[in-house]
Design an enzyme around this catalytic site. Structure first.
Site, short mmCIF file in Angstrom:
data_model
loop_
_atom_site.label_atom_id
_atom_site.label_comp_id
_atom_site.label_asym_id
_atom_site.label_seq_id
_atom_site.Cartn_x
_atom_site.Cartn_y
_atom_site.Cartn_z
N TYR A 190 -2.58 -22.99 12.02
CA TYR A 190 -1.88 -24.09 11.18
C TYR A 190 -0.93 -23.63 10.21
O TYR A 190 -0.81 -22.50 9.81
CB TYR A 190 -3.24 -24.88 10.14
CG TYR A 190 -4.09 -25.66 10.87
CD1 TYR A 190 -3.90 -26.92 11.27
CD2 TYR A 190 -5.50 -25.06 11.35
CE1 TYR A 190 -4.77 -27.74 12.04
CE2 TYR A 190 -6.23 -25.62 11.87
CZ TYR A 190 -6.10 -26.89 12.20
OH TYR A 190 -7.02 -27.66 12.86
N ASN A 224 -17.12 -23.44 18.47
CA ASN A 224 -15.82 -23.48 17.64
C ASN A 224 -15.60 -22.67 16.50
O ASN A 224 -16.87 -22.44 15.58
CB ASN A 224 -15.63 -24.89 17.14
CG ASN A 224 -14.33 -25.30 16.17
OD1 ASN A 224 -13.17 -25.31 16.73
ND2 ASN A 224 -14.58 -25.60 15.12
N GLU A 225 -14.59 -21.94 16.47
CA GLU A 225 -14.42 -20.84 15.07
C GLU A 225 -15.51 -20.17 14.65
O GLU A 225 -16.30 -20.48 13.65
CB GLU A 225 -13.71 -22.10 13.99
CG GLU A 225 -12.44 -22.29 14.13
CD GLU A 225 -11.58 -22.94 13.26
OE1 GLU A 225 -12.07 -23.06 12.10
OE2 GLU A 225 -10.39 -23.34 13.40
N GLU A 273 -6.38 -26.05 18.37
CA GLU A 273 -6.10 -26.62 16.95
C GLU A 273 -4.78 -26.11 16.49
O GLU A 273 -4.62 -24.84 16.33
CB GLU A 273 -6.88 -26.06 15.82
CG GLU A 273 -8.49 -27.03 16.33
CD GLU A 273 -9.45 -27.00 15.33
OE1 GLU A 273 -9.01 -26.62 14.00
OE2 GLU A 273 -10.45 -27.00 15.62
N GLN A 287 -4.69 -33.79 13.83
CA GLN A 287 -5.73 -34.44 14.70
C GLN A 287 -5.10 -35.75 14.74
O GLN A 287 -4.11 -36.01 14.37
CB GLN A 287 -6.83 -34.40 13.95
CG GLN A 287 -7.60 -33.19 13.72
CD GLN A 287 -9.11 -33.71 13.44
OE1 GLN A 287 -9.79 -34.28 13.61
NE2 GLN A 287 -9.56 -32.22 12.94
N GLU A 297 -11.86 -35.45 15.53
CA GLU A 297 -12.98 -34.98 14.96
C GLU A 297 -13.66 -35.91 14.19
O GLU A 297 -12.93 -37.03 13.60
CB GLU A 297 -12.87 -33.73 14.16
CG GLU A 297 -13.90 -33.17 13.56
CD GLU A 297 -13.74 -31.61 13.00
OE1 GLU A 297 -12.49 -31.26 12.88
OE2 GLU A 297 -14.59 -30.81 12.67
O1 AHR Z 1 -9.00 -29.28 11.84
C1 AHR Z 1 -9.80 -29.23 10.88
C2 AHR Z 1 -10.70 -28.18 10.89
O2 AHR Z 1 -9.71 -26.91 11.05
C3 AHR Z 1 -11.61 -28.05 12.21
O3 AHR Z 1 -12.70 -28.71 11.98
C4 AHR Z 1 -11.75 -26.33 12.12
O4 AHR Z 1 -11.90 -26.11 13.44
C5 AHR Z 1 -10.57 -25.74 11.53
O5 AHR Z 1 -10.99 -24.87 10.68
#
Ligand code: AHR
Length: 493
Positions: A240, A173-174, A296, A345, A26
């Site tokens: 995450y 995205n999101e 992600e 990432q 990103e």
């Molecule tokens: O990976 C960091 C961020 O986490 C991304 O930009 C977003 O899609 C997510 O919230």
């Protein structure tokens, strides 16, 4: 024996899609700028502006696909600002990530060049949140139309005669959050509209990915599948591991024993998420045509002290190698629905493969896991049964040993095993059926003495794979002893 593992080498469970081993880059912090792009005039050795050391290291991973330009950045990215002569490109503010100036020097052409260097498939994420249908549609035309058209002509003027091949395209995205704070019903309608104009030109066939749920928002999946499943090939999912929760994530290196345990338990939560989202998807798509695109994932901690909070730069310890190993095993074991994933990432951001400090570069423990696990890419998953001890933290249980197994095209069976216990070895009663062991077992292990061991620019090889000899073979039964906090790959030829 606390753990028993039985592998049936002759019982296939389908292919493990190589795209599960995808990556994500990103426009965030030092991922693109410095991590990848240094410009042609940089003293850092580069090819057409892309640094050579990073490309060489990444090529070792056989990266199957690379997601770009975001993330949250995708929904404020206007691709037209990133093509044409670099000196004329518009400068913008990267409002999500540190408020820094984005000079647009790394745009579509540079990204496609990177993919060619890495021999990887581009996965482009379009802008729904602040973009238009026309903008998205023209981007696809610019990249993939080979005839005479305004966008194809512009691409040629900008130096790319031939259309690129582009398979993977994300429509937003999101969109429940940074991508527009939408309700699922609204996004489902927008998805249907935007994707209509994501055209297939010539023989370029786009695999369309709809923006998926935030972690356990099962209603999002329900609505998207009900309203739009027939217009998509994949539905994304993001999760995450934050040991202390989103607002107090915890330190990447200076963490407690309890944070280790929470990290393991939260890594295993990936499995519950996949199973529950899959159950909803099964209702609308029993043939499993629509893939879960876990685009992600990773362990996300507080930034390193003294670094820009918007840059998400964090270290990477042996804990991260175990989190990666457990998560990849879960993806492998759900290969019927999970057909692509992208760790967040690639460089200098969240759970990265590589850290750079200007001209210096180091590989993280997570990099070594990806290198070790590449044998699973496009291999045949084989049946594996596991019975292992349960550990627990805050009343929540998680397995001590995680495992998955596959058979490569040359017949080699590879078994990946992780010991999530930071204090104790895991002794495994291992049995291989459907294949002769013939004493041909070899192994590699990633582990370390302390739970927060990591690689630094001064000591870059503190955590790295070494030969694994912790097994004792007798006929087709083996006793395998995994060291505490370890990731092991066993190979039987
Ligand atoms: O990976 C960091 C961020 O986490 C991304 O930009 C977003 O899609 C997510 O919230």
């Amino acid at each position: 024996m606390e753990t028993r593992v039985v592998v049936n080498a002759d019982v296939s469970r389908g292919k493990i899609d190589k795209h599960i081993y995808g990556h994500f880059a990103e426009h965030l912090g030092r991922c693109i700028y410095e991590g990848i792009w240094v410009g042609e005039d940089s003293p850092i050795p580069n090819t057409n502006g892309i640094r050579n050391d990073v490309v060489a290291a990444l090529k070792e991973l056989n990266i199957p696909n690379l997601r770009w330009p975001g993330g949250c950045f995708a929904d404020e990215y206007h691709w037209k600002d990133g093509v044409g002569p670099r000196e004329n490109r518009k400068r913008m503010i990267n409002t999500h990530w540190g408020g820094v100036v984005e000079n647009n020097h790394f745009g579509t052409h540079e990204f496609m060049m990177l993919c060619e260097m890495l021999e990887t498939e581009p996965y482009i994420n379009g802008n729904v949140g602040s973009g238009t249908v026309q903008e998205m549609s023209e981007w696809v035309e610019y990249m993939t139309f080979d005839g005479e058209s305004p966008m194809a002509n512009w691409r040629k003027e900008n130096g790319q005669e031939k259309a690129w091949k582009l398979k993977y395209f994300g429509v937003g995205n999101e969109n429940w959050g940074c991508g527009g704070n939408m309700r699922p019903e609204y996004y489902a309608d927008l998805y249907r509209r935007f994707q209509t104009y994501v055209r297939n030109y010539g023989d370029n066939k786009i695999f369309k990915i709809a923006g998926g749920a935030n972690v356990d928002d099962y209603n999002w999946t329900e609505v998207l599948m009900r309203e739009a499943a027939r217009f998509m090939d994949g539905l994304s999912l993001h999760y995450y591991v934050h040991p202390g929760g989103f607002f107090n994530k915890g330190d990447a290196v200076r963490f407690s024993e309890k944070e280790w345990e929470l990290s393991m338990q939260k890594a295993y939560f990936t499995e519950e998420l996949i199973e529950k989202h899959s159950t909803i998807m099964d209702k609308y798509d029993p043939e499993k045509r629509v893939a879960i695109i876990f685009d992600e994932w990773g362990a996300w901690y507080d930034v390193e002290p003294g670094t820009n909070p918007g840059f998400l730069y964090q270290q990477n310890t042996v804990r991260d190698s175990v989190i990666a190993g457990v998560t990849l095993n879960i993806f492998n074991n759900h290969n019927d629905r999970v057909r692509m994933a992208n760790i967040a990432q690639m460089i200098n951001v969240i759970q990265s493969m590589i850290l750079t400090d200007e001209e210096k570069m180091i590989l993280t423990p997570t990099y070594h896991v990806f290198k070790m696990y590449k044998v699973h890419q496009d291999a045949e998953r084989v049946a594996l049964d596991i019975d292992t001890k349960m550990l627990s933290v805050d009343g929540k249980e998680y397995p001590q040993v995680s495992a998955s197994a596959s058979k490569a095209a040359d017949g080699t069976v590879n078994i990946s095993l992780c010991n999530t216990d930071k204090d104790n070895e895991a002794t495994i009663d291992f049995e291989l059926r459907g294949m002769e062991l013939l004493g041909n077992m070899t192994g590699e292990v990633i582990t370390s003495e302390k739970m927060n061991d990591h690689n630094t620019f001064e000591n870059p090889d503190k955590v790295k794979p070494v030969e694994f000899t912790g097994f004792d073979t007798k006929d087709n039964a083996v006793v395998v002893t995994l060291p505490p906090m370890s990731v092991v790959m066993l190979s039987v030829r």
